[in-house]
Every structure is written in structure tokens, then in C-alpha cells.
Write an enzyme that holds these catalytic residues in place. Sequence first.
Site, PDB file in Angstrom:
ATOM      1  N   TYR A 146       0.809  -1.211   0.000  1.00  0.00           N
ATOM      2  CA  TYR A 146       0.000   0.000   0.000  1.00  0.00           C
ATOM      3  C   TYR A 146       0.846   1.266   0.000  1.00  0.00           C
ATOM      4  CZ  TYR A 146      -4.531  -2.204   0.895  1.00  0.00           C
ATOM      5  OH  TYR A 146      -5.693  -2.904   0.787  1.00  0.00           O
ATOM      6  N   LYS A 195       3.722 -15.309   2.723  1.00  0.00           N
ATOM      7  CA  LYS A 195       3.963 -16.066   1.489  1.00  0.00           C
ATOM      8  C   LYS A 195       5.475 -16.319   1.422  1.00  0.00           C
ATOM      9  CE  LYS A 195       2.534 -17.936  -2.371  1.00  0.00           C
ATOM     10  NZ  LYS A 195       1.671 -19.155  -2.397  1.00  0.00           N
ATOM     11  N   ASP A 227      -2.281 -18.504   0.888  1.00  0.00           N
ATOM     12  CA  ASP A 227      -3.261 -19.246   0.076  1.00  0.00           C
ATOM     13  C   ASP A 227      -3.949 -20.313   0.921  1.00  0.00           C
ATOM     14  OD1 ASP A 227      -0.767 -20.471   0.156  1.00  0.00           O
ATOM     15  OD2 ASP A 227      -0.792 -21.137  -1.929  1.00  0.00           O
ATOM     16  N   ASP A 251      -6.013  -7.214   4.196  1.00  0.00           N
ATOM     17  CA  ASP A 251      -7.151  -6.604   3.513  1.00  0.00           C
ATOM     18  C   ASP A 251      -8.048  -7.700   2.934  1.00  0.00           C
ATOM     19  OD1 ASP A 251      -8.740  -4.578   2.247  1.00  0.00           O
ATOM     20  OD2 ASP A 251      -7.729  -5.064   0.364  1.00  0.00           O
ATOM     21  N   ASP A 255     -11.891  -9.373   4.550  1.00  0.00           N
ATOM     22  CA  ASP A 255     -13.182  -9.421   3.839  1.00  0.00           C
ATOM     23  C   ASP A 255     -13.740 -10.838   3.877  1.00  0.00           C
ATOM     24  OD1 ASP A 255     -13.103  -6.727   3.146  1.00  0.00           O
ATOM     25  OD2 ASP A 255     -13.742  -7.107   1.079  1.00  0.00           O
TER      26      ASP A 255
HETATM   27  C1  IPM Z   1     -10.234  -1.577   3.999  1.00  0.00           C
HETATM   28  C2  IPM Z   1     -10.512  -1.001   2.638  1.00  0.00           C
HETATM   29  C3  IPM Z   1      -9.378  -0.044   2.253  1.00  0.00           C
HETATM   30  C4  IPM Z   1      -8.100  -0.855   2.259  1.00  0.00           C
HETATM   31  C5  IPM Z   1      -9.589   0.677   0.917  1.00  0.00           C
HETATM   32  C6  IPM Z   1     -10.865   1.469   0.911  1.00  0.00           C
HETATM   33  C7  IPM Z   1      -8.415   1.554   0.562  1.00  0.00           C
HETATM   34  O1  IPM Z   1     -10.670  -2.004   1.702  1.00  0.00           O
HETATM   35  O2  IPM Z   1     -10.161  -0.810   4.977  1.00  0.00           O
HETATM   36  O3  IPM Z   1     -10.090  -2.798   4.099  1.00  0.00           O
HETATM   37  O4  IPM Z   1      -7.788  -1.512   1.247  1.00  0.00           O
HETATM   38  O5  IPM Z   1      -7.398  -0.849   3.269  1.00  0.00           O
HETATM   39 MG    MG Z   2     -10.650  -3.965   2.517  1.00  0.00          MG
END
Ligand code: IPM
Ligand code: MG
Length: 366
Positions: A146, A195, A227, A251, A255
Amino acid sequence: MNFKVGVIAGDGIGPEITAQAWKVLSVVGKKFGHSFERTDILMGGCSIDACGVPLTDEAVVSAKAQDAVLMGSIGGDAATSPWYQLPPEKRPEAGLLGIRKALGLFANLRPAYLYPELKEACPLRSDTASQGFDLLIMRELTGGLYFGARKTEEVDGLRTATDTLVYNEEEIRRIAKRAFDIAMKRRKKVCSVDKANVLDSSRLWRAVTAEVAKDYPEVELSNMLVDNAAMQLVKDPGQFDVVLTENMFGDILSDEASMITGSIGMLPSASLNESRFGLYEPSGGSAPDIAGKDIANPLATILSAAMMLRYSFDLDQEADAIEAAVKQVLADGIRTGDIMPLDEAQKQKMTKVGCTGMGDAVAERI
Ligand code: IPM
Ligand code: MG
């Protein structure tokens, strides 16, 4: 006590979900004798519209002057919003990355817990879901891909893009320590995800994490390739306690972790720096498609406010009160659309509410 809270309502569903969290905080304040002084801070698309950039210097100064910041969400629909016609460093997400960096928020805590009441909304196989899980992703937030150098150029007549994944040992050590510290308060297990079979940065990550582990003899450290971790999260999430990982892997895995709790609308998060200061936000996005319809799930934001009370203000009892109220709401069968059971007969037994209704339901149970 009096606490100064910055509120970044942001874009999309941000204003409606933060409004519900604020309502719950106000009730907590009344009940336990605290006052929360609110300062609104612009960030993301709304800041682009008002000031031409996603994060102004004034916004950073204002955030730094608070005891903590509560955030909704930022960003819009990349296909249709004019914000995405701007160069990448002027888009809403750049504001979020900018504030994380400016405030030194290197430790991102994303707890994923399957409420027994939400088993019916969990997309995992029912035998897996019925075992439940309670894990916490400790994501490094101010390094890695990032924040490494990036460029797009022409090389030998071909458009070529480069992103760099950089970590130094100090960055790894401080986040690893956070993971072990929190594991000591949980089930004393850290699984470091990397990884290392391919990346140098992962090999350093593994080596430094092993060094840190020596100071925590009671904590069991394991290593897992990312993975495999993605697979294990859906196969057997109950095996994890604290998952320690770098920015990009965190990240993606967070999710995935949120989805198996039933909905991304359930996952709170805390982004902390070296001091007690933190920025608290739901892990989900701004969901522009449902913004303003009063159907978004505010629970992740409300639970983020509970994390704020716990980590920045040391108000454990008050945080417990919010978490207990959320549990009670779920036990009482109150659901926003995203956490409705998949099964039709189960669905009939629930009371469907919108964003405001959910906020009211939690506030009433404090
Ligand atoms: C998160 C989001 C952010 C990230 C985006 C919006 C830049 O996906 O907080 O997980 O990738 O960190
Ligand atoms: Mg995210």
C-alpha cells in the site's frame, strides 16, 4: 469523564451508520455518566466535493486533536462517480490511506466472531458453522504494497506498472508485538500468515515474528501460507485465534472473515498507533447502491464504537454494555436484510428493521 470524538461520517452509507453509532454512544454516556464531544471531520468524496482533495491538512490537525475518531465509510461507485475521474492520489481512498499514515495507525484489529444467533446467515457448511469461531485479524496498516513506491511507465514500448512490497524489521516487530499482546488476553495463539515460499518480505516477516515470540513463551506461534489461510478460513475458521499478517493479505483475508460471520455489516475494526489513539471503522465499504435507503446494517459501526470505548478510553464496562446489547438484539430476532437467515421458515420468525430501527433496538437495550 469527557471524551473528544472526531466523527468522519464520509460517503455512501457512512452518515447513516455513524448516526446510529452516535445514538448508542449518547445513551452509554447518559447511563454511565460520560460525555462525548463530537467534532465532524471531512474525508473522502465529501471532502473532494467541499475542498477539492480527499483529506485536508486541517482535517488531519483536527483528527489529531481528538481522543479518538469514529468513522463510517468513504468512496463511491468507481464506474459512475466523478471522484474516480481524478488521478489516484486525489480519489476518496487516498484520504483513508493518508490519514492512516499521518496518524501512524499501523495496527488494524479486525475481530470476526460468529454470533450463535447468526449461524443461519453464515454461508459455511452447517457442521462448520455450528462449531462457531472467534478470531482476530491483526493487519499491518501503514506498510507493504500500500505504501511502497509505485509507478507506471513505458519499458521497451510496453506500458509497465510497478508496485513495491517493503517492510523493515522494526515495522514487523511492532505489529507482531501487538498480535502477541492481544493473544495473551485471548486464547494465546498467533498464526502468522505470509507467502514465505515466494517473497523475501515474508521470509523477514517470519524471522522477526519468531524473534518476538521468544518474549511470549505462553503464546503458541504457527506460520501459514496465505493461500492456505484463505482456504482454512472457510474450511475450519475455529482453529484461529489471532491471525497476524501484512497489509495486503490482511485486507483480503478480513473481507473473507467478515463474510463468514454472516455479513460484512457485522465486522468492526480499530486502527491504533503507539499511543491510545485510534480510528474506529466498520470493515465494510460505503455501499453507494444502498445509501440513503435506511437499509444498511449499522452493527459493525456500533461495535466499532464499543472498540473505541475499550481501546482508547479504557471503558471496558461500557464497551461490554454495547456488545451485550447487540447480542440481545440478535437474540430477540431483530435483523437488517443482510443478516436474515437464508432459510425461509427461519426468516419468518425474524423482525426486519432498517438502519435506524437497528440503532434504536441497540440503544433501547443498553
Ligand atoms: C479496507 C478497505 C481499504 C483498504 C480501501 C478502501 C483503501 O478495503 O479498509 O479494508 O484496502 O485498506
Ligand atoms: Mg478492505
